[in-house]
Motif scaffolding. Structure first.
Motif, PDB file in Angstrom:
ATOM      1  N   THR A  74      45.581  52.068 -37.955  1.00  0.00           N
ATOM      2  CA  THR A  74      44.440  51.721 -37.105  1.00  0.00           C
ATOM      3  C   THR A  74      44.241  50.210 -37.097  1.00  0.00           C
ATOM      4  N   LEU A  75      43.821  49.697 -35.973  1.00  0.00           N
ATOM      5  CA  LEU A  75      43.476  48.282 -35.881  1.00  0.00           C
ATOM      6  C   LEU A  75      42.286  47.994 -36.788  1.00  0.00           C
ATOM      7  N   ALA A  76      41.331  48.904 -36.820  1.00  0.00           N
ATOM      8  CA  ALA A  76      40.135  48.728 -37.648  1.00  0.00           C
ATOM      9  C   ALA A  76      40.486  48.553 -39.127  1.00  0.00           C
ATOM     10  N   GLY A  77      41.610  49.101 -39.546  1.00  0.00           N
ATOM     11  CA  GLY A  77      42.026  48.975 -40.932  1.00  0.00           C
ATOM     12  C   GLY A  77      42.334  47.549 -41.354  1.00  0.00           C
ATOM     13  N   ASP A  97      41.655  38.346 -33.940  1.00  0.00           N
ATOM     14  CA  ASP A  97      41.221  37.733 -35.198  1.00  0.00           C
ATOM     15  C   ASP A  97      40.666  38.777 -36.165  1.00  0.00           C
ATOM     16  N   LYS A  98      40.300  38.337 -37.345  1.00  0.00           N
ATOM     17  CA  LYS A  98      39.848  39.235 -38.406  1.00  0.00           C
ATOM     18  C   LYS A  98      38.559  39.975 -38.055  1.00  0.00           C
ATOM     19  N   GLU A  99      37.840  39.469 -37.065  1.00  0.00           N
ATOM     20  CA  GLU A  99      36.605  40.134 -36.633  1.00  0.00           C
ATOM     21  C   GLU A  99      36.836  41.091 -35.465  1.00  0.00           C
ATOM     22  N   GLY A 100      38.094  41.210 -35.017  1.00  0.00           N
ATOM     23  CA  GLY A 100      38.413  42.161 -33.958  1.00  0.00           C
ATOM     24  C   GLY A 100      38.256  41.620 -32.552  1.00  0.00           C
ATOM     25  N   VAL A 101      38.286  40.290 -32.406  1.00  0.00           N
ATOM     26  CA  VAL A 101      38.132  39.653 -31.096  1.00  0.00           C
ATOM     27  C   VAL A 101      39.488  39.100 -30.657  1.00  0.00           C
ATOM     28  N   ILE A 102      39.823  39.323 -29.387  1.00  0.00           N
ATOM     29  CA  ILE A 102      41.076  38.794 -28.834  1.00  0.00           C
ATOM     30  C   ILE A 102      40.939  37.279 -28.703  1.00  0.00           C
TER      31      ILE A 102
END
Length: 153
Positions: free
Chosen positions: A24-27, A124-129
């Motif tokens: 998962t990306l969330a991982g 990035d580490k916060e999930g933003v493109i």
């Protein structure tokens, strides 16, 4: 087909890799930046060239701070044989079923051809493109551009 833009929150990805494991990306959130790379098909010339070039430069794209995830609409079984044949040790994710669902979410699925186009998203580490490039099916991407984009994170 409209690829997601820089500054957009990346849709989560939950897919099986070439070993049948769920990724998962969330991982990776809060832990690593992610290079999410879509490619049309395993065992094709340009795709094999791109993925082998990444293999050869793997420390740049997979380490303590960054994770490479390569996505195609191939089945996990196809991806396993492809990874073994080419010595690809990073995750190859299968967007096989529902066919192209993740590629569609990122705006890089070619409905006519039934596969993803060459889209890359640095998340990035916060999930933003934070960076993206999308090339047509026959056009390889420049790995040097990835390196420059990762250096800005």
């Amino acid at each position: 087909m409209q690829p997601l833009e820089v500054g957009t929150k990346a849709p989560d990805v939950t897919l099986k890799n070439q070993h049948g494991e769920t990724v998962t990306l969330a991982g990776f959130k809060g832990e690593k930046n992610v290079v999410l790379l879509f490619y049309p098909f395993a065992f094709t010339g340009v795709c094999t060239g791109e993925l082998c070039a990444l293999r050869d430069e793997l420390p740049t794209f997979s380490g303590d701070d960054v994770q490479l995830l390569a996505v195609s609409c191939d089945s996990p079984f196809t991806l396993r044989v492809f990874a073994e044949q080419e010595g690809l040790e990073y995750p190859l994710l299968s967007d096989f079923w529902p066919h192209g669902e993740v590629a569609r979410a990122y705006g890089v699925f070619d409905e006519e051809k039934g596969c993803a186009v060459r889209g890359t998203f640095i998340i990035d580490k916060e999930g933003v493109i934070r960076w993206t490039v999308v090339n047509g099916l026959p056009d390889a991407r420049d790995l040097g551009d990835y390196v420059k984009a990762l250096e800005t994170l």
